[in-house]
Scaffold this motif. Sequence first.
Motif, PDB file in Angstrom:
ATOM      1  N   ILE A 190      46.255  31.742  33.598  1.00 44.12           N
ATOM      2  CA  ILE A 190      45.432  31.781  34.806  1.00 44.12           C
ATOM      3  C   ILE A 190      44.558  33.021  34.712  1.00 44.12           C
ATOM      4  O   ILE A 190      45.069  34.140  34.582  1.00 44.12           O
ATOM      5  CB  ILE A 190      46.288  31.858  36.081  1.00 44.12           C
ATOM      6  N   PHE A 212      42.336  35.261  36.857  1.00 43.28           N
ATOM      7  CA  PHE A 212      41.967  35.518  38.252  1.00 43.28           C
ATOM      8  C   PHE A 212      40.599  36.195  38.314  1.00 43.28           C
ATOM      9  O   PHE A 212      40.383  37.261  37.728  1.00 43.28           O
ATOM     10  CB  PHE A 212      43.019  36.390  38.933  1.00 43.28           C
ATOM     11  N   PHE A 254      37.732  37.113  41.310  1.00 42.87           N
ATOM     12  CA  PHE A 254      37.698  37.192  42.773  1.00 42.87           C
ATOM     13  C   PHE A 254      36.368  36.722  43.349  1.00 42.87           C
ATOM     14  O   PHE A 254      35.754  37.375  44.190  1.00 42.87           O
ATOM     15  CB  PHE A 254      38.018  38.616  43.228  1.00 42.87           C
ATOM     16  N   CYS A 262      34.356  31.930  39.180  1.00 43.56           N
ATOM     17  CA  CYS A 262      35.267  30.931  38.595  1.00 43.56           C
ATOM     18  C   CYS A 262      34.473  29.794  37.974  1.00 43.56           C
ATOM     19  O   CYS A 262      34.755  29.354  36.847  1.00 43.56           O
ATOM     20  CB  CYS A 262      36.209  30.385  39.671  1.00 43.56           C
ATOM     21  N   HIS A 278      39.644  27.058  43.431  1.00 45.66           N
ATOM     22  CA  HIS A 278      39.299  27.961  44.535  1.00 45.66           C
ATOM     23  C   HIS A 278      39.121  27.152  45.806  1.00 45.66           C
ATOM     24  O   HIS A 278      39.066  25.911  45.780  1.00 45.66           O
ATOM     25  CB  HIS A 278      38.028  28.765  44.218  1.00 45.66           C
ATOM     26  N   THR A 323      40.619  31.961  42.083  1.00 43.56           N
ATOM     27  CA  THR A 323      40.608  33.069  43.031  1.00 43.56           C
ATOM     28  C   THR A 323      42.056  33.364  43.427  1.00 43.56           C
ATOM     29  O   THR A 323      42.967  32.621  43.079  1.00 43.56           O
ATOM     30  CB  THR A 323      39.788  32.713  44.278  1.00 43.56           C
ATOM     31  N   GLU A 324      42.255  34.412  44.189  1.00 42.35           N
ATOM     32  CA  GLU A 324      43.617  34.865  44.491  1.00 42.35           C
ATOM     33  C   GLU A 324      44.390  33.894  45.366  1.00 42.35           C
ATOM     34  O   GLU A 324      45.608  34.003  45.478  1.00 42.35           O
ATOM     35  CB  GLU A 324      43.582  36.234  45.159  1.00 42.35           C
ATOM     36  N   ALA A 362      47.556  32.371  44.105  1.00 41.63           N
ATOM     37  CA  ALA A 362      48.796  33.154  44.020  1.00 41.63           C
ATOM     38  C   ALA A 362      49.641  33.052  45.283  1.00 41.63           C
ATOM     39  O   ALA A 362      50.742  33.576  45.325  1.00 41.63           O
ATOM     40  CB  ALA A 362      48.461  34.626  43.754  1.00 41.63           C
ATOM     41  N   VAL A 417      48.773  35.692  32.680  1.00 37.96           N
ATOM     42  CA  VAL A 417      47.800  35.915  33.744  1.00 37.96           C
ATOM     43  C   VAL A 417      46.793  36.934  33.241  1.00 37.96           C
ATOM     44  O   VAL A 417      47.170  37.941  32.615  1.00 37.96           O
ATOM     45  CB  VAL A 417      48.488  36.429  35.028  1.00 37.96           C
ATOM     46  N   LEU A 468      43.469  39.381  34.275  1.00 37.34           N
ATOM     47  CA  LEU A 468      42.654  39.991  35.328  1.00 37.34           C
ATOM     48  C   LEU A 468      41.436  40.643  34.683  1.00 37.34           C
ATOM     49  O   LEU A 468      41.571  41.543  33.851  1.00 37.34           O
ATOM     50  CB  LEU A 468      43.445  41.050  36.090  1.00 37.34           C
ATOM     51  N   LYS A 491      38.063  43.646  44.339  1.00 34.74           N
ATOM     52  CA  LYS A 491      37.746  42.362  44.961  1.00 34.74           C
ATOM     53  C   LYS A 491      36.960  42.600  46.242  1.00 34.74           C
ATOM     54  O   LYS A 491      36.984  43.703  46.813  1.00 34.74           O
ATOM     55  CB  LYS A 491      39.019  41.574  45.254  1.00 34.74           C
ATOM     56  N   LEU A 502      49.692  38.724  41.962  1.00 34.37           N
ATOM     57  CA  LEU A 502      48.896  37.977  40.984  1.00 34.37           C
ATOM     58  C   LEU A 502      49.619  37.878  39.648  1.00 34.37           C
ATOM     59  O   LEU A 502      49.751  36.782  39.073  1.00 34.37           O
ATOM     60  CB  LEU A 502      47.535  38.647  40.805  1.00 34.37           C
TER      61      LEU A 502
END
Length: 962
Positions: free
Chosen positions: A309, A311, A313, A318, A377, A403-404, A407, A417, A419, A424, A441
């Motif tokens: 995934i 992530f 923000f 995305c 998202h 997006t978060e 989570a 994961v 980042l 954000k 996350l």
Amino acid sequence: MTSSEAAGPWDDDTPWGPDAGAPITEGAVTEVVDRPRLREFTDRLSFSLDPFQRESCAALEDGHGVLVCAPTGAGKTIVGEFAVHLALQAGTKCFYTTPIKALSNQKYSDLVAVHGADSIGLLTGDSSINPYAPIVVMTTEVVRNMIYANSPALDGLSHVVMDEVHFLADRFRGAVWEEVILHLDPDVKLVSLSATVSNAEEFGDWIKTVRGDTTVVVDDHRPIPLWQHMMVGNRIFDLFDQRIRPGERPQVNGELTRYIKQREMVEDHQRAHSGRGARGRPQRGRPTGTISRPDLIARLDRDGLLPAIGFIFSRAGCEAALEQCVRSGLNLLEPDQAEQVAEVVARYTGEFSPSDREILRVDSWESGLRRGLAAHHAGMLPAFRHAVEELFVRGLVRAVFATETLALGINMPARSVVLERLVKFNGESHVDLTPGEFTQLTGRAGRRGIDVEGHAVVVWMPGLDPTRVAGLAGARTFPLRSSFAPEYNMAINLIGRLGLAGAKNLLERSFAQFQTDRSVVGQHRQIDKARVILRKIDTELVGRASGLGIDPGRLAPDEPVGDASAYDGFLGYMTLREDIRTRERDLKFHKRMTLQANTVDELFGLKRGHVIGLHGGRHRGLAVVIEPANDRRDPKPLVLCEDGWAGRVGVSDFLNPPEVVGNMRLPRQVDHRTGRGRRDLASSLRNTGLSVPKGRNTKRSPAADDGELADLRARLRAHPAHELSSHDELFRLAERRNRSLREITNLTSSVDTRTSTLSVTFDRIVAVLTELGYLLADVDAEGAPRMVVTESGSTLSRVYSESDLLICECIRAGVWDALTPPELAAVVSSVVYESRRDTYSGPDLVTGNPTLRETLSATHKQWRTLSALENRHGVGVTREPDAGFATAMYTWAAGRSLGEALAVAGERGRPLPAGDFVRWSRQVIDLLEQIRMSAGAEGRLARSAKSAVGCIKRGVVAVELG
């Protein structure tokens, strides 16, 4: 976590120490004896329970409520499922509540798979499936509304599971969790499941206080160890040094730090010799030195770190990441897997019409899925999100950019994961990730029963210090803070059920008040300590004064203040000095604020071609305005200086408001981006013959003309104690005394404010409701005062919305009575919808339908009247209606196509994503249903609301609602 693991896998939720990993329990028997219901439950499982799960389930079977705090992915929900099992075996009911509809839908499917469709129901506002089943999954708001309505569905309820109960910290919806905890019948066993928080025992103590017998189980152990990494270019480094000795705190990997420094040196050298100079414009796109997204995913694939995934923000980010990977030709699936994807897609989109498929770009979305790539998202159509979730769980989506929101409890664990940013946008500004958010996350990494370890990868970019990442990964403090606050609907329902005194008593039992009271205890201790210090200072001060021949009686700490004797004696003299300093500070602050306000006004008023002078900052001399400022709150016009620099200047660049010294003719297109263009324009500026005005005199003190300050200074010079100014020790003691007094005053004020905040807010809300006639002050049979909920108040008690009182005011005034169903849907959208950006959203946005525009204006008028009343009573103002979705809602409810509705639904020229359109449509339907129930079934408004629901519930909206 064992000490040997400290050198490698970083267990981000586990404290240090040899006993880490053992669950902490309160009120439970540590030796779990044989229990028949628990044995029945475990016999059908394909795995054995962890210690914290056994402890929690045993406490439930023993008749206790439980609070379980454990990391993401640890398996807390098994405790909730055992509560379901207990209710089914006992022939009672269990409500399983979740914070979001997506999680409710997922939990409903999970429970149906185990217990069958006849035993499980679903209530989310959007969906109502088998609502009278013994087990009903629902959002937390639904059970809160049942409690306030005294719903018969509560009869026979034995257990309520509150999944993700830490949501009570959410500033928008958190109060709902506390309302449920406080209102549920005492015989109902509460099963509270929370992510790891550092004040779990405090939260547990509160639940015990308000619910009685509750077992608190805290387990900090991650079942799947988590490795922390950083990716620099195309290399992946461990974040922490693996050569740490057992028991030592982790240190940042030295090899990682050295590699980053070397890379930065090389890039600085390359920039210096690229012809751009050190300050040359960087390339657009991703920063220099970072890996492209397709290469990043390919690298993770080679290292066996998929599924992953990523992530990001931002919804647009995305989608852009997905598009980059698809465009690159990256393919993570075999042909037979792609065919399985196509079958799932067909199932989720089979009911879409050909025109809707084209508008929603189903084929484009499916092309990414057939490569094992997806975005996730809130702006996506729910059908798209659900398909992505299913495909990810089945291993058919190998990389998802999300997006978060992913989570927040949705069951989509991954091996890794990633980042890309540690910053954000929170809706108002860009902020750093908190340690708690970072943990939430990265907690998605590591699939229980599949992976032996999880991996969190932070992508390095210039300026990112590894120690910052280590600080996030190593943090252990995630306190849970209550967001409970009284609101109109809550106040009406509390008074209706409990009376005014009972309502206030319940507020006093809230977690918010519980936390306040605990912190106030600490502040009272500080006050006591400060008073002890003050007494010591007084004793020393009297002794020192006596030695100088000063009457100790004039040093008494309780001298009168505010009359002629306020400045008598030595302490009065010290008060004079304090007052003089305070007045000087106030005058300076007032001058600074006035200058700043004037500078803001002048900057915003600058026009294209205005020539001004710059006196401070990095650039001085003449400057011409190329582009005016567009934000009145923080105006920053684009200017070019006579030295050739071009950029935006703001308030911090001026000591005094800017002064226009002339005008300069500018070409229609100003070339300020190239060196030649800037040089030519700077030369023209110098040739205007204009000169920079001399800076205004800012040296004169604002105190020079202040009569009050002059009077204080004169009294100081004339005071008898002025002759003692050479006795430094005496003055130091007196100043220490004043500091202690200020500390005591500030602490006392803080205590008074904190202990009364909830009560004061509630009283103000009651005052508003009383003035508007939703509550009536009355007396009972014995003559005691009481509050009565009026007919209008009963309507308000059934409206659950951020704008509840405004909605009821519009209903009561008949503002919406004459509307057609599509018009009503459009107007109702204005009290639901909220633009994502700072855009104008007034009623005159709507054109072509005079009735709709006039009703929106009348709704705004009701809001202005209400907000004036709220301001007068000191209550937070209800959010202003937003007409940004009204035209789209009217278009859709009037029967037009999805394409037409989406075409008029965007902001600033950006089309509204289909997922947002469906989400806002759902909320309009939900509020229309509340209006139908509240306005009287036979009334015109109720009939129009019912018809409006039918107008909206079609096409993609109907597909999503089922």
